[in-house]
Every structure is written in C-alpha cells, then in structure tokens.
Design an enzyme around this catalytic site. Sequence first.
Site, PDB file in Angstrom:
ATOM      1  CB  ALA A  41      -0.908  -0.008   1.237  1.00 51.52           C
TER       2      ALA A  41
ATOM      3  CE1 TYR B 208      -3.416 -12.527  10.376  1.00 52.73           C
ATOM      4  CE2 TYR B 208      -4.667 -13.087  12.343  1.00 52.73           C
ATOM      5  CZ  TYR B 208      -3.683 -12.335  11.722  1.00 52.73           C
ATOM      6  OH  TYR B 208      -2.971 -11.404  12.456  1.00 52.73           O
TER       7      TYR B 208
HETATM    8  P1  NAI Z   1      -2.613  -3.928   9.036  1.00 51.17           P
HETATM    9  O1  NAI Z   1      -3.540  -4.720   8.197  1.00 51.17           O
HETATM   10  O2  NAI Z   1      -3.000  -2.535   9.400  1.00 51.17           O
HETATM   11  O3  NAI Z   1      -1.171  -3.868   8.336  1.00 51.17           O
HETATM   12  C1  NAI Z   1      -0.673  -4.892   7.527  1.00 51.17           C
HETATM   13  C2  NAI Z   1       0.045  -4.279   6.356  1.00 51.17           C
HETATM   14  O4  NAI Z   1       0.509  -5.322   5.505  1.00 51.17           O
HETATM   15  C3  NAI Z   1      -0.887  -3.382   5.506  1.00 51.17           C
HETATM   16  O5  NAI Z   1      -0.356  -2.077   5.409  1.00 51.17           O
HETATM   17  C4  NAI Z   1      -0.944  -4.070   4.169  1.00 51.17           C
HETATM   18  O6  NAI Z   1      -1.002  -3.189   3.062  1.00 51.17           O
HETATM   19  C5  NAI Z   1       0.340  -4.890   4.159  1.00 51.17           C
HETATM   20  N1  NAI Z   1       0.241  -6.012   3.239  1.00 51.17           N
HETATM   21  C6  NAI Z   1      -0.825  -6.831   3.030  1.00 51.17           C
HETATM   22  N2  NAI Z   1      -0.565  -7.681   2.024  1.00 51.17           N
HETATM   23  C7  NAI Z   1       0.688  -7.392   1.582  1.00 51.17           C
HETATM   24  C8  NAI Z   1       1.500  -7.918   0.550  1.00 51.17           C
HETATM   25  N3  NAI Z   1       1.091  -8.908  -0.260  1.00 51.17           N
HETATM   26  N4  NAI Z   1       2.715  -7.392   0.379  1.00 51.17           N
HETATM   27  C9  NAI Z   1       3.167  -6.379   1.181  1.00 51.17           C
HETATM   28  N5  NAI Z   1       2.432  -5.841   2.167  1.00 51.17           N
HETATM   29  C10 NAI Z   1       1.203  -6.348   2.366  1.00 51.17           C
HETATM   30  O7  NAI Z   1      -2.316  -4.778  10.344  1.00 51.17           O
HETATM   31  P2  NAI Z   1      -1.700  -4.310  11.735  1.00 51.17           P
HETATM   32  O8  NAI Z   1      -2.792  -4.258  12.727  1.00 51.17           O
HETATM   33  O9  NAI Z   1      -0.824  -3.159  11.555  1.00 51.17           O
HETATM   34  O10 NAI Z   1      -0.824  -5.610  12.109  1.00 51.17           O
HETATM   35  C11 NAI Z   1       0.532  -5.698  11.734  1.00 51.17           C
HETATM   36  C12 NAI Z   1       0.955  -7.153  11.830  1.00 51.17           C
HETATM   37  O11 NAI Z   1       0.738  -7.615  13.148  1.00 51.17           O
HETATM   38  C13 NAI Z   1       0.181  -8.088  10.914  1.00 51.17           C
HETATM   39  O12 NAI Z   1       1.061  -9.076  10.418  1.00 51.17           O
HETATM   40  C14 NAI Z   1      -0.858  -8.709  11.809  1.00 51.17           C
HETATM   41  O13 NAI Z   1      -1.215 -10.002  11.355  1.00 51.17           O
HETATM   42  C15 NAI Z   1      -0.098  -8.765  13.123  1.00 51.17           C
HETATM   43  N6  NAI Z   1      -0.999  -8.722  14.263  1.00 51.17           N
HETATM   44  C16 NAI Z   1      -1.652  -7.561  14.595  1.00 51.17           C
HETATM   45  C17 NAI Z   1      -2.485  -7.514  15.678  1.00 51.17           C
HETATM   46  C18 NAI Z   1      -3.145  -6.259  16.130  1.00 51.17           C
HETATM   47  O14 NAI Z   1      -3.851  -6.320  17.141  1.00 51.17           O
HETATM   48  N7  NAI Z   1      -2.961  -5.106  15.456  1.00 51.17           N
HETATM   49  C19 NAI Z   1      -2.762  -8.721  16.472  1.00 51.17           C
HETATM   50  C20 NAI Z   1      -2.024  -9.899  16.030  1.00 51.17           C
HETATM   51  C21 NAI Z   1      -1.172  -9.867  14.968  1.00 51.17           C
HETATM   52  C1  15L Z   2      -5.135 -10.152  14.983  1.00 57.40           C
HETATM   53  O1  15L Z   2      -4.341 -11.030  14.689  1.00 57.40           O
HETATM   54  C2  15L Z   2      -5.537  -9.109  14.028  1.00 57.40           C
HETATM   55  O2  15L Z   2      -4.478  -8.746  13.155  1.00 57.40           O
HETATM   56  C3  15L Z   2      -6.075  -7.854  14.680  1.00 57.40           C
HETATM   57  O3  15L Z   2      -6.725  -7.079  13.689  1.00 57.40           O
HETATM   58  C4  15L Z   2      -7.027  -8.170  15.830  1.00 57.40           C
HETATM   59  O4  15L Z   2      -8.202  -8.672  15.331  1.00 57.40           O
HETATM   60  C5  15L Z   2      -6.369  -9.135  16.805  1.00 57.40           C
HETATM   61  O5  15L Z   2      -5.783 -10.257  16.175  1.00 57.40           O
HETATM   62  C6  15L Z   2      -7.305  -9.674  17.882  1.00 57.40           C
HETATM   63  O6  15L Z   2      -7.349 -10.877  18.079  1.00 57.40           O
HETATM   64  O7  15L Z   2      -7.963  -8.867  18.538  1.00 57.40           O
END
Ligand code: NAI
Ligand code: 15L
Length: 275
Positions: free
Chosen positions: A45, A146
């Site tokens: 993005a 996921y």
């Molecule tokens: P988010 O969805 O806001 O950020 C993920 C980023 O990865 C996005 O900017 C997206 O454009 C990018 N992305 C998606 N597909 C892609 C691709 N093919 N190539 C390159 N970039 C790509 O998620 P957030 O909340 O910032 O989470 C960050 C990481 O932490 C993620 O891996 C998520 O699974 C993990 N996570 C987050 C949690 C939370 O509570 N925010 C909880 C558990 C895990």
């Molecule tokens: C995750 O892994 C997701 O990336 C985040 O968006 C939340 O849903 C979080 O877990 C959660 O379990 O609350």
Amino acid sequence: MSEISRANPPRMARLLLTGAAGGLGKVLRERLRPYADVLRVSDIAALAPAEGKHEEVVPCDLADKAAVDALVAGCDAIVHLGGVSVERPFEEILEANIKGIFHLYEGARRHGVKRVVFASSNHVIGFYKQSEAIDAHAARRPDGYYGLSKSFGEDVAQFYFDRYGIETVSIRIGSSFPEPANRRMMSTWLSYRDLTTLVEKSLFTPSVGHTVVYGVSANRDVWWDNSAAAHLGFEPQDSSEVFRAKIEAQPPVAPTDPNAIYQGGAFTAQGPFGD
Ligand code: NAI
Ligand code: 15L
C-alpha cells in the site's frame, strides 16, 4: 536483559520494516527510527515519503519472490508486520502471508540477515477457551486460515534457525490498538508502548534462537504465561484496567458468543468463504 537506553540506543546499519503502511507499521515507523542508520520501510500500500536520508521507502508485494529478495538485501534485521491481518479467503492468505514469509526468510538466508521479529498472532492458539491458561509450549490451535498462516510462519522461523541460524522472536500479538474495543480485548490488549518495548527487546536481546512470546500488556485477566520468554526481560507497563468502566458499559455478550468463549474470539467463527 537490561533496559534498552532510548537516550543512547543500540544501532544497526539498516533495519527493514514490512507492513509499514498498516496500523502497527505507522506506529513502529516512528518509534524504530533511533535504532538504525537507515530504516527501510515497505508495503504493498501507499507509504508516506521518506523522511530524509535516514529512511528508504521500498514498495513491495510480499508474494513476489524476486522483489522480496531485493527488499531484504543489505538489511541487518527485519521487523515483519506485512501481510493480511484478518481472516480472509485462503488464496489471499496464501499469497501475502504464506508465500510472503517464505520469500522473506529465503531473502534473509541469501543476504545474511541475522534477526527477524515476526508479527505472529494470538490466532495461532485461538481455539483455546478463555478459561484456559497457556504458555508458549502449548500445542497450537489455529482458528482460521489467518491463524494457520501465522502458525506456518512460526514453523518457518524455527526451521531457518535450526538450519541456518537466523534468529527470530515470534510475537503472538493479542490486540494492539489505541485501546481495547470489547470485553475480550480487556484480556488481549497490548498498548503501543508495550508493543514498542517488546519489539526493541526482540531486536536486541542476544541469543534468542527462536523465541515465542505473547504480546500482551499487564492486564488484570491474562490467559498467557510468558515464562518461556523470560530471557527477553519483557515487563509490560500498561493495563487495560483503565478502560474497564467504558468497556463494561457496552451491552453484555451472550455466553454462547465465540467472543465470550474462545481466546481467538470472533475469528473462530469466520469463513469458510464462497460456499
Ligand atoms: P494492518 O492490516 O494494518 O497492516 C498490515 C500491512 O501489511 C498493511 O499495510 C498491508 O497493506 C500490508 N500487506 C498486506 N498484504 C501485503 C502484501 N502482499 N505485500 C506487502 N504488504 C502487504 O495490520 P496491523 O494491525 O498493523 O498488524 C501488523 C501485523 O501484526 C500483521 O502481520 C498482523 O497479522 C499482526 N498482528 C496484529 C495484531 C493487532 O492487534 N494489530 C494482532 C495480532 C497480529
Ligand atoms: C489479529 O491477529 C488481528 O491482526 C487484529 O486485527 C485483531 O483482530 C487481533 O488479532 C485480535 O485478536 O484482537
């Protein structure tokens, strides 16, 4: 380990941050700057322009192996946040998360990267009940495609350590947002301050091998025991308790609702897609 000094921070030449356009990526882009001469930020993005010569902006699709190889070249360490972050059809997860993490570690192997911090998720253990307490050694119980992709990511991390000596801290992040959004998140919430501290410790603690740690603040009712990751010295400073009155003003959740039963909450009941 001892506290990381933010006044005189440890530094590396080049640190890669994937997923830098996302919610946590924007937070860590600001907070990880002191730790590298150059912070290379990447996402599929749109990203904000580089801030001076201390940042590089490198757009990249994690599903593109050659592009990821070039992305990783020249980096000392990687904080890997990029990928699909919610439950989605398998084909989307396959490209961004499953192929993506394989490409990332292949690049790390080819270019001599020594340390990865992997944003894993509580959804690798989402089918445990909220009445259960588990540690990092509990068998994984992924709660969807996921969660399966994050479980695969942890296996990739273990393999690249055993085979090639690349060290990883897999952070099973709970719910990292400015504040908890519901009752379940009273247990799973991880503040941005505690997230930052945990990422710092994951980058700089010596000899982590492949460590799995739960990313959770010092909430009152936590289901996760981090004693297996004690060597990281992670001591969360924040607690969801300050939001309790606000959350408890929400309508009650039915006891049959997955959000009230499973650690993974609603993720356990999403999909399958397209039937
Ligand atoms: P988010 O969805 O806001 O950020 C993920 C980023 O990865 C996005 O900017 C997206 O454009 C990018 N992305 C998606 N597909 C892609 C691709 N093919 N190539 C390159 N970039 C790509 O998620 P957030 O909340 O910032 O989470 C960050 C990481 O932490 C993620 O891996 C998520 O699974 C993990 N996570 C987050 C949690 C939370 O509570 N925010 C909880 C558990 C895990
Ligand atoms: C995750 O892994 C997701 O990336 C985040 O968006 C939340 O849903 C979080 O877990 C959660 O379990 O609350």
